[in-house]
Design an enzyme around this catalytic site. Structure first.
Site, PDB file in Angstrom:
ATOM      1  CG  ASP A 229     -50.571   7.100  -8.235  1.00  0.00           C
ATOM      2  OD1 ASP A 229     -50.406   8.338  -8.336  1.00  0.00           O
ATOM      3  OD2 ASP A 229     -50.286   6.478  -7.202  1.00  0.00           O
TER       4      ASP A 229
HETATM    5  C1  BGC Z   1     -49.189   9.423  -5.467  1.00  0.00           C
HETATM    6  C2  BGC Z   1     -50.657   9.787  -5.441  1.00  0.00           C
HETATM    7  C3  BGC Z   1     -50.821  11.270  -5.642  1.00  0.00           C
HETATM    8  C4  BGC Z   1     -50.165  11.647  -6.958  1.00  0.00           C
HETATM    9  C5  BGC Z   1     -50.256  13.126  -7.294  1.00  0.00           C
HETATM   10  C6  BGC Z   1     -48.523   9.929  -6.734  1.00  0.00           C
HETATM   11  O1  BGC Z   1     -47.159   9.683  -6.724  1.00  0.00           O
HETATM   12  O2  BGC Z   1     -49.041   8.024  -5.386  1.00  0.00           O
HETATM   13  O3  BGC Z   1     -51.239   9.384  -4.240  1.00  0.00           O
HETATM   14  O4  BGC Z   1     -52.172  11.601  -5.626  1.00  0.00           O
HETATM   15  O5  BGC Z   1     -48.787  11.297  -6.905  1.00  0.00           O
HETATM   16  O6  BGC Z   1     -49.475  13.882  -6.445  1.00  0.00           O
END
Ligand code: BGC
Length: 815
Positions: A229
């Protein structure tokens, strides 16, 4: 088709280190020398968020795309065909914008109704969650676009998601939390998985070898790439050794430094790096095809969004007032009527290609109605003047349509909700309007469960959840009977938050202790015999159905149950046959029953169809922690065909021959857990049941890289730093508030609020790992020194940047 092994042999260590790191927020690194192109990713999961300008997660603008109903909505449709079709449509839009991998779907289990991201997740049940998500994955990938299934795993709360530790027993993980992901991996073969920010039992997911290699790859056979993530990496070399391939969003010089140092001192074997490089090259090779971008069928997608919303809306109550017949004197109240909440807030926020609110749909069909706002969507405190106005106008109506629900101000990614109540201004309005004695229809919007203290006093409740950009059309058609609500609840609606197991402990510290083990959602409420507002699987229809002619057939590997469902009412409609199995009581504690299969059936008036549900015997096993495998117990299994988890329509017991394996539990553990009495599930009982010790909470001081940003405020210098970081969000908020009333202002306020939440809840390390260029690692270390009062050490850190070779793309730019 590239010859990947040959390519790997030509790559330098520096190029390999670049390939396993992302860049520019949503891309992998290109290697111009060997013509390896960059791969483009975008959020996800319910439509596309391809950013146009600044790269961040959820605040800046993005290209117009179809905002489909979110997972809380689609799950309530109990119809995987919906997510499959939606997936195909999203893939078409991805190709249109040159996006190769979609970040989603999210397959986490809803453990607690206050989790700020529940709107993005499917269900409290792993079978429903897994099947709905798997179909979305199949849909997207059949359109030539990869997915990244997230957030793997046990990312069940938002407040401490960046540093939190999810402490759970292995049986709960295997049967509930991992099960949803297991199904997706085995059935839909996702191109990538996104590991979560949090730890599981003390180890960050991004460096959890058990999770990423033993379970995911070796047991489940996953052969795609694992990415972090955004900002979830901690120790890069440790991550690679654990089975983590790609670091996102990248541009962190320190991670490439660690890789190169690890190769040099031998702590990171080249084969380990090569495996990650291979996984990423496979991804690039499969999805970066260089094909021309096709046009997407925006109108068809808009229509599809409404169809799915109709099939997923849940009619919670109806005393006969719905569907409306068009002759009513209608008063429409509630700002959500014109400012429909159709999607969640955060990284999944889409710029809708088109938007049809209920107001638009009513206007288009020339419905005659009176309207008043009743409350402001962007406020929560009571607004007596608006309530007064609504009560006055109600005098001229016989039926009130009250649009209510959760707004982006109370529900969003980045933090957990503070309570399970609707905003106060709405509650007051509802109370005053129920007192008018008029027929009151509540149309609800929102991504998660709320208390409904007024449920017994109103005529009808129709829940639209977050219905996507064409939710207005769906709402209109359902209210006026052009369509029939087809949804069933995908999570339990408790009477009040006090009934939620360990609710008072949820989201309070960096430790989430899953003391309730397998008793998640209805598994808890049924076993503990706790009254709920609406049970899992519940939903009404404008028509009626009879079920009969049940047959149960047992063969070597599976049990097949069939029954006939007939539409006995006057309009077309869908019913959902839910198959629950009650396993034998034994020396292993079990929930009252568990969902083991389901099928939705669409029937015209008078039509009858046979529903067939097959349950492989392997699905009836429990996870034996001592044996470290799933085991089928011998005994009598009751197969119940239910219309919700409480309402058994047909049932039959089947004797099954399983294995003779001794229980992993002591008698005390079974006695404690078998009735799901949470008072007996103490910390000590959890430790005895799970076999693990709950560690002490980490001290708040001294501040470390893992500290939450809010913890910086413990010292004078820390407060200054915290204030400086937060000032970015404050500045955005100030600019937003200065704008004239309107959509742009609202969106900017929401963006600033989301940014504030992210900044406050981040750990110093994760903030640095997700914003490599603006807060590199030596700054993060400097922050920590400053916050601990070490001014000179801090300055030294700030002045000592990490040295690392240029990225291949930078070299190309310089030529
Ligand atoms: C979120 C993800 C997301 C990523 C990119 C993160 O903070 O938890 O779900 O895909 O950001 O935007």
């Amino acid at each position: 088709m590239l010859n990947l092994q040959e390519l790997i042999s030509k790559l330098t260590p520096e190029e390999k280190a670049a390939l396993v790191s992302g860049t520019d927020f949503m891309y992998t690194n290109e290697i111009p020398r060997l013509r390896i192109p960059a791969l483009c990713m975008a959020d996800g999961p319910h439509g596309l968020r391809k950013q146009t300008g600044a790269q961040d997660n959820g605040i800046a603008q993005s290209e117009p795309a179809t905002a489909f109903p979110t997972a809380v909505t689609t799950a309530s449709g109990w119809n995987p065909e919906n997510t499959r079709r939606m997936g195909r449509a999203i893939a078409e839009e991805c190709r249109h914008y040159g996006v190769h991998v979609l970040l989603g779907p999210g397959a986490n289990i809803k453990r607690n109704p206050l989790c700020g991201r529940n709107f993005e997740y499917f269900s409290e049940d792993p079978l429903l969650s897994g099947t709905m998500a798997a179909a979305e994955v199949e849909g997207v990938q059949s359109g030539g676009v990869g997915v990244s299934v997230k957030h793997f795993a046990l990312n069940n709360s938002e407040n401490y998601r960046f540093m939190g530790d999810s402490i759970a027993d292995e049986r709960a993980m295997r049967e509930i939390y991992l099960k949803s992901f297991e199904r997706i991996v085995k059935e839909a073969h996702p191109a990538t998985m996104m590991c979560a920010y949090n730890k599981i039992n003390g180890t960050f997911c991004s460096e959890n070898r058990w999770l990423l290699t033993e379970v995911l790859r070796k047991e489940w056979g996953f052969d795609g790439a694992v990415m972090t993530d955004w900002g979830a990496v901690r120790n890069r070399a440790e991550g690679l050794r654990a089975g983590l391939d790609l670091e996102m969003p990248g541009d962190t010089t320190i991670c490439r430094r660690w890789i190169l140092d690890g190769l040099q001192d031998g702590t990171l074997p080249m084969e380990v790096l090569d495996q990650a490089v291979l996984n990423i090259l496979k991804l690039v090779d499969t999805y970066v095809t260089g094909e021309a971008a096709p046009e997407a069928d925006w109108d068809a997608h808009h229509k599809l969004a409404a169809e799915i919303a109709e099939d997923s809306a849940v009619l919670m109550k109806n005393d006969g007032v719905l569907p409306l017949n068009g002759t009513e004197h209608l008063l429409v109240v509630g700002e959500l009527f014109e400012k429909m909440r159709y999607q969640g807030a955060g990284s999944s926020m889409i710029c809708p290609a088109k938007l049809t609110t209920p107001k638009d749909a009513f206007e288009e069909r020339k419905v005659s109605y009176l309207y008043c706002r009743g409350y402001s969507e962007n406020r929560t405190e009571p607004q007596p003047e608006l309530v007064q106005e609504a009560v006055k106008k109600a005098e001229h109506a016989d039926t009130i349509l009250l649009f209510a629900g959760l707004t982006d101000y109370v529900e969003s990614e980045g933090c957990d909700r503070e309570s399970m109540k609707l905003p106060e201004n709405q509650l007051e309005l509802i109370e005053r309007l129920t007192a008018t004695g008029k027929k009151l229809v509540i149309v609800l919007f929102g991504g998660s469960v709320v208390e409904l203290p007024f449920a017994d006093k109103v005529s009808a409740i129709l829940h639209m959840f977050l219905p996507g950009q064409n939710g207005g059309t769906a709402t209109f058609r359902l209210l006026f009977g052009e369509a029939n609500p087809g949804g069933r609840l995908s999570e339990t609606w408790p009477v009040c938050y006090a009934d939620v197991p360990f609710g008072s402990e949820f989201g309070k510290t960096e430790q989430e202790i899953y003391k309730e083990s397998i008793y998640v959602g209805y598994r808890y409420y049924l076993t503990a015999k706790k009254k709920v507002r609406y049970p899992f699987g519940y939903g009404l229809s404008y028509t009626s159905f009879t079920w009969d002619n049940k047959k149960v057939m047992v063969d070597k590997d599976a049990v097949t149950v069939t029954c006939d469902v007939e539409n006995t009412g006057a309009c077309a409609g869908a019913d959902v046959v839910q198959l629950y199995v009650k396993a034998p009581q034994s020396k292993v504690f079990k929930p009252e029953k568990e969902l083991r299969g389901y099928q939705k059936v669409m029937l015209k008036p008078g039509e009858k169809k046979t529903v067939t549900i097959t349950v492989p015997l392997s699905e009836l096993r429990y996870f034996n922690t001592r044996e470290q495998r799933f085991v089928l117990e011998s005994g009598s299994y009751e197969f119940q065909l239910c219309s919700d988890c409480q309402t058994v329509r047909l049932s039959e017991c089947v004797e099954l021959q399983g294995e003779n394996v001794s229980t992993p539990y002591s008698e005390e553990t079974v006695a404690t857990y078998q009735n799901a009495d949470i008072r007996s599930m103490t910390k000590a009982a959890f430790e005895a049941m799970s076999g693990q010790n709950i560690p002490a909470l980490p001290p708040k001081f001294p501040v470390t890289l893992e500290s939450r940003f809010t913890d910086l405020q413990q010292t004078f210098l820390g407060r200054i730093l915290f204030g400086a970081v937060l000032s970015v969000a404050k500045k955005q908020m100030k600019q937003a508030l200065a704008l004239p009333e309107g959509v742009e202002r609202d969106n900017k306020i929401k963006g600033a609020q989301f940014l504030k939440r992210i900044l406050e809840s981040n750990s110093v390390r994760s903030m640095s790992m997700s914003s490599g260029k603006s807060m590199p690692y030596h700054f993060a270390n400097g922050f920590v020194e400053f916050a601990n009062g070490h001014l000179f050490r801090g300055i030294r850190c700030f002045c000592t940047p990490v040295k690392v070779p240029k990225l291949p793309k930078q070299e190309k730019e310089e030529k």
